[in-house]
Design a protein around this motif. Structure first.
Motif: not given
Length: 122
Positions: A40-48
């Protein structure tokens, strides 16, 4: 293709900086055998680390889809609506290849072969 090769291609690409950053993150997080994973976009947000906004991530994903570098699929087995992301490694490779203009007939290279002058035996 191995992970480090894909990251190298992403870094060499002429993508916008944030799109490149999202692509490198995807490559790092995807399953390296299948090049896919539900994200999800949220997952990528957290990964960054929250350093890139969710709207910027969404735009970057859209840019990557338009270029054919990734595909996003809805999966019926996920109730949360998280989409499967698949990396197109062939498109990533061609995206990073320099454009070589076709050779026209007017610019056909010519080859001249010269031989050393032979001196007769005296």
């Amino acid at each position: 293709m191995k992970q480090h090769e894909a990251i190298g291609l992403a870094l060499e690409s002429e993508l916008k900086t944030t799109t490149k950053l999202v692509l490198v993150t995807l490559i790092y997080k995807l399953d390296w055998e299948t090049w896919e994973k539900p994200m999800s976009v949220s997952y990528i947000f957290k990964a960054l680390g929250g350093q890139v906004s969710k709207s910027t991530i969404s735009r970057a994903l859209g840019d990557l889809q338009k270029l054919g570098v990734i595909r996003r699929y809805d999966t019926a087995d996920r109730a949360d609506g998280v989409r499967l992301i698949k990396l197109n490694t062939e498109r990533l490779s061609t995206l990073c290849q320099p454009d070589i203009p076709p050779m026209s007939e007017r610019h056909t290279p010519s080859v001249t072969v010269t031989y050393p002058l032979c001196q007769p035996d005296i």
